[in-house]
Design a protein around this motif. Structure first.
Motif, PDB file in Angstrom:
ATOM      1  N   THR A 130      -0.266  -0.528  -4.722  1.00 42.85           N
ATOM      2  CA  THR A 130      -1.664  -0.104  -4.533  1.00 42.85           C
ATOM      3  C   THR A 130      -1.847   1.315  -5.061  1.00 42.85           C
ATOM      4  O   THR A 130      -0.900   1.944  -5.529  1.00 42.85           O
ATOM      5  N   LYS A 131      -3.106   1.772  -5.001  1.00 47.67           N
ATOM      6  CA  LYS A 131      -3.486   3.151  -5.353  1.00 47.67           C
ATOM      7  C   LYS A 131      -3.358   3.448  -6.843  1.00 47.67           C
ATOM      8  O   LYS A 131      -3.452   4.592  -7.236  1.00 47.67           O
ATOM      9  N   ALA A 132      -3.147   2.447  -7.678  1.00 43.96           N
ATOM     10  CA  ALA A 132      -3.060   2.683  -9.128  1.00 43.96           C
ATOM     11  C   ALA A 132      -3.716   1.509  -9.835  1.00 43.96           C
ATOM     12  O   ALA A 132      -3.102   0.800 -10.594  1.00 43.96           O
ATOM     13  N   THR A 177       2.634   3.762  -5.000  1.00 42.00           N
ATOM     14  CA  THR A 177       2.557   3.381  -3.588  1.00 42.00           C
ATOM     15  C   THR A 177       2.975   1.934  -3.426  1.00 42.00           C
ATOM     16  O   THR A 177       2.340   1.028  -3.965  1.00 42.00           O
ATOM     17  N   LEU A 178       4.070   1.711  -2.685  1.00 43.64           N
ATOM     18  CA  LEU A 178       4.585   0.371  -2.418  1.00 43.64           C
ATOM     19  C   LEU A 178       4.565   0.129  -0.926  1.00 43.64           C
ATOM     20  O   LEU A 178       5.208   0.854  -0.159  1.00 43.64           O
ATOM     21  N   ASP A 179       3.794  -0.887  -0.510  1.00 44.17           N
ATOM     22  CA  ASP A 179       3.661  -1.207   0.917  1.00 44.17           C
ATOM     23  C   ASP A 179       3.263   0.017   1.727  1.00 44.17           C
ATOM     24  O   ASP A 179       3.761   0.255   2.846  1.00 44.17           O
ATOM     25  N   GLY A 180       2.399   0.845   1.171  1.00 46.77           N
ATOM     26  CA  GLY A 180       1.907   2.019   1.865  1.00 46.77           C
ATOM     27  C   GLY A 180       2.813   3.226   1.789  1.00 46.77           C
ATOM     28  O   GLY A 180       2.442   4.308   2.255  1.00 46.77           O
ATOM     29  N   THR A 181       4.010   3.085   1.217  1.00 45.42           N
ATOM     30  CA  THR A 181       4.940   4.206   1.076  1.00 45.42           C
ATOM     31  C   THR A 181       4.760   4.848  -0.293  1.00 45.42           C
ATOM     32  O   THR A 181       4.825   4.167  -1.317  1.00 45.42           O
ATOM     33  N   VAL A 182       4.558   6.152  -0.325  1.00 43.04           N
ATOM     34  CA  VAL A 182       4.364   6.878  -1.589  1.00 43.04           C
ATOM     35  C   VAL A 182       5.728   7.303  -2.121  1.00 43.04           C
ATOM     36  O   VAL A 182       6.517   7.950  -1.427  1.00 43.04           O
TER      37      VAL A 182
END
Length: 900
Positions: A184-186, A251-256
């Motif tokens: 996410t975020k990209a 960001t993978l599974d909410g981890t940056v």
């Protein structure tokens, strides 16, 4: 001397040049003078001595070849002449040439296409440095219910540390496991495949960074700064090949995580599908001290000079060290360790056998094609007996005649090989377009090791070399016999009047050609039997009761990030999503399940029974475990045999309940009614026991070919599961449902990606693809073999009838009736079919055993298939011979006798 001088003048204008011409004339004159003197010494007159000397010296062709052989000159000129003559011969027979080239193109093209698959799966070197030194190391666990039998399993981190400390045969080791994350975020949220690896993983494989760096020892420690390495595809797709991507966040599974490197193009890890990598220790710190959390594969590199056999012997002693460090009470055996070459683990054994069976099948097709062409060229060679006799009489050597015929076959084979390469290239492109990604299909026993994608298939140097080899082999197979027949021809028979067609259809020659036709029929029968067995397997597969209705069911995967969705939040989200979808008028039923039927991806564990005598730890029957939501039986069309299914009341805080399948009811309760009984499940927090509230029909959650085992359904509302599949039953096509589903999911969480969107029919197709692919391909090859055999019988009999026209006319003039002539031709065809079928049945009886592991509910020696194929071949052979027989019966004896 006039003819000799004319020959010398032609030779002087050839590639030998005038100097060689003068030398040859001088030598010939000297030899001739010597022979004349010998004859004169016998008392003959001068004219007679000269005549006998010329006869003894030989004709112009013999003189020229003898001179060239003696001088070691002219071989290139002769080859050029043979090639030119061969090209003219090919052009003079466009029909036969077109049939030969087309037949070879199909046979060689099919071989190249299948070989490209075998090459990609089994032969092509693995894309790692010194790949032959790489090995997978397996943990071996004893089967509780089968003493002495061990199964391969994967590693926990503490057990791996025991091996790493105790081994002396590996220069490097690394754990790895494949997983999925929500990216996410990209841009748009995306479910992405990845691997969790140790820092030694990339150096061990010999992989260097395309950009930046790979993991260091500092990255792979608990508490280290979260970093990631991305694949070339992600760099291109999400970051537009930006060279400044290093240091950016992902960001993978909410981890940056911070991007530190990009892998080379084409590298997808040992799982064959990874696009992102994370270091093991900071990613899964909770697993580092869990000796029974088996989650990882172990890859190792052998030390120089250490063989795989030495490695396997050395690591076997490590099982005892593991058991001593982490003791588990067992009564049937201890742990073990085994090392296997990575190359041997690259593909599933059944797929390996399937690929080799297909390669053998297309090899038979090519063999039939070559036998067919050999027979056709033999019959055609009979028409050239007069030409061969004249050339022999003029002094041409038998070797030269045979070489000429072989060169003609070689020219046809080269053209057929070139056309076959084109056919293979087009076939591979069509297959790649129809099935662009085989990654879900071709995977190994380690859960996806070395997956093969359609992009790996193609005509590379190895396949091109095979095309050349097949062209040469084809020339040998169908060119040697006609060349040998031409070279052994005599000078007198072709010049004699034809009596009964004997010199055209000599008994020995006819018997040999009949033998080739018998071989064609026998080989075609072997192919047809193999295809028939696979087609019967397909029919049985389609008739299998799956236990559910796959029609009109769309599925998609959701995975709730643990940081954003702890257990107390995951259940409300799933309930909200199901409620939103169920409220849509186009949806008939909707439910959650953590795995889909026929995909062999469900969990398994041991079951015990609180109301029975205690059993040792680790004992108890194995059962499949599936987490589901209320309504799953309606969504999938699973019949509830008795009791009830799950409702919204079966949630956390309420008494734990389960539903079992019919096989579990029969095996675990042996005829007793299981409703109300209690069972303990080793997963999902159900070790304390749960009440059986219903019995559902058996569903094939494993492979379609695998009979259902005992299965247990657990309500997801009582045992939260953050990932799984949503099943949506609707009358609308899937394409119409997907936008609606995306909208409803985005209304709850815009960062939650959807993945693995497929209908249950598609999943069923993926589960049965191997049987379908082998059955369809074998059927295509069998039909091609049958057509080649039929064409061969028809063409040979038609040419035989044409060459025996005068014989047939004489027979009819002497009183033979048309039906007698028809019986003569048809009798030959029936004999060929009967002998070919007899030999073919024996060969099929032996070869069909190779298909045993690929068949489903069909015996390799199925009498029905053997009988049907035998009858089919006899019928089509007779049909193929009917037109030649009909033409033979219509020969006009008066015209034939008048011509005679």
């Amino acid at each position: 001397m006039t003819s000799l001088r004319r020959f010398m003048k032609r030779l002087a204008a050839s590639a030998l040049g005038r100097r060689d011409d003068e030398r040859m004339r001088e030598e010939l004159a000297e030899h001739l003078e010597m022979l004349v003197q010998e004859q004169l010494r016998t008392g003959l007159p001068l004219d007679e001595a000269r005549r006998r000397a010329r006869l003894k010296l030989g004709g112009p062709d013999a003189l020229a070849e003898a001179y060239r052989d003696e001088q070691r000159l002219g071989w290139l000129e002769n080859l050029g002449k043979d090639l030119r003559y061969g090209l003219r011969s090919v052009r003079r027979n466009p029909g036969l040439s077109a049939v030969a080239i087309g037949t070879l193109a199909l046979g060689i093209g099919a071989n190249l296409a299948i070989f490209s698959l075998v090459n990609a799966m089994l032969i092509r070197p693995l894309p790692f440095r010194d790949a032959e030194a790489l090995a997978l190391v397996h943990l071996l666990m004893p089967e509780d219910d089968a003493p002495g039998v061990y199964r391969r399993t994967i590693w926990s981190y503490p057990k791996y540390e025991v091996v790493r400390a105790g081994q002396q045969v590996f220069s490097a080791t690394s754990l790895f496991t494949d997983t999925e994350w929500s990216l996410t975020k990209a841009g748009e949220p995306e479910r992405i495949q990845g691997e969790v690896v140790e820092a030694a993983y990339f150096p061990l494989l010999g992989i260097d960074a395309r950009l930046g760096r790979l993991f260091s020892a500092d990255d792979d420690r608990v508490g280290a700064t979260p970093v990631a390495v991305i694949g070339h595809g992600v760099w291109q797709r999400r970051f537009g090949n930006d060279p400044g991507v290093l240091g950016k966040a992902i960001t993978l599974d909410g981890t940056v995580l911070t991007i530190v490197g990009v892998t080379p193009q084409g590298f997808r890890g040992l799982s064959g599908r990874a696009e992102v990598w994370r270091p093991l220790k900071p990613t899964v710190p909770f697993d580092l001290n869990e000796p029974f959390s088996h989650s990882y594969h172990l890859i190792a590199r052998r030390r120089p000079g250490v063989s795989l056999e030495q490695v396997d012997t050395a690591v076997r002693t490590l099982g005892a060290q593991i058991d001593a460090t982490f003791p588990v009470p067992r009564s049937v055996g201890k742990s073990g360790v085994a090392a296997v070459s990575l190359n041997d683990e690259r593909i599933d054994p059944l797929l390996r056998r399937a690929a080799l069976v297909l390669l053998g099948a297309v090899g038979l097709v090519l063999l039939i094609a070559c036998v067919n062409l050999a027979n056709l060229t033999l019959v055609r060679g009979l028409a050239r007996q007069r030409e061969v006799a004249i050339r022999l009489a003029l002094g041409a050597s038998r070797l030269r005649i045979g070489r000429q015929f072989f060169i003609e076959s070689l020219l046809l084979s080269v053209a057929g090989a070139a056309a076959g390469a084109l056919v293979a290239t087009l076939s591979i492109r069509l297959a790649s377009a129809a099935v662009p990604d085989l990654n879900a299909w071709l995977h190994g026993p380690t859960g996806g090791l070395m997956r093969v994608g359609a992009s790996m298939l193609g005509v590379d140097t190895t396949v091109a070399a095979l095309a050349v080899a097949l062209g040469l082999v084809s020339a040998m197979l169908f060119g040697i016999v006609p060349a040998w027949q031409a070279a052994r021809g005599d000078l007198t028979s072709p010049m004699k009047p034809v009596v009964g067609g004997h010199h055209a259809m000599g008994s020995r020659g006819q018997a040999f050609r009949n033998g080739l036709l018998v071989a064609e029929v026998a080989l075609a029968l072997v192919m047809l039997v193999s295809a028939g067995l696979m087609l019967k397997s397909l029919i049985r597969l389609n008739q299998t009761d799956l236990g559910f209705r796959p029609d009109h069911v769309l599925t998609f995967q959701i995975a709730l990030p643990g940081d954003s969705y702890p257990p107390e939040r995951s259940i409300p989200f799933i309930e909200q999503l199901l409620a939103k979808l169920k409220a849509r008028p186009e949806v008939q039923a909707v439910a959650f399940g953590h795995c889909a039927p026929v995909m062999d991806r469900c969990n398994g564990t041991r079951a015990t029974f609180p109301d029975r005598a205690p059993v040792p730890a680790g004992s108890g029957p194995l059962v499949g475990v599936t987490w589901v939501s209320p309504g799953v039986f309606d969504a999938l069309g699973i019949r509830l045999v008795r009791g009830r299914g799950f409702t919204e009341r079966d949630r956390q805080g309420q008494p734990k309940v389960v539903v079992i399948n019919e096989t579990a009811a029969k095996q675990l309760w042996a005829g007793d009614d299981p409703i109300g009984k209690r069972i303990s499940i080793g997963q999902g927090g159900f070790r304390d026991g749960a009440e059986v509230i219903g019995v559902a029909a058996d569903v094939r959650y494993r492979a379609v070919e695998t009979p259902p085992g005992p299965d247990v359904y657990i309500p997801v509302l009582q045992s939260p599961r953050p990932f799984g599949l949503i099943f949506v039953r609707s009358r609308l096509p899937s394409s119409a449902l997907v936008p609606m589903i995306r909208h409803e999911v985005a209304s709850l969480d815009r960062d939650l990606p959807l993945s693995d969107i497929k209908s249950m029919d598609e999943r069923y197709g993926e589960a049965t693809w191997r049987t379908w692919a082998i059955g369809v391909l074998l059927s295509i090859f069998a039909v091609l073999a049958l057509v080649l055999a039929v064409v061969g019988v028809f063409a040979v009999l038609a040419q035989s009838v044409a060459q025996r026209t005068r014989e047939i006319g004489v027979r009819m003039a002497l009183g033979a009736a048309p039906h007698d002539i028809q019986r003569l031709v048809l009798g030959r065809a029936v004999t060929i079919a009967a002998v070919g079928v007899g030999i073919g049945l024996g060969a099929a009886w032996l070869s069909s055993r190779l298909l045993t592991t690929l068949l489903y509910e069909v015996e390799p020696h199925d009498a029905g298939v053997l009988s049907l194929v035998a009858l089919l071949l006899v019928v089509v052979t007779i049909v193929a011979s009917y037109i030649p027989a009909y033409r033979a019966a219509r020969v006009d004896p008066l015209e034939t006798v008048r011509a005679e």
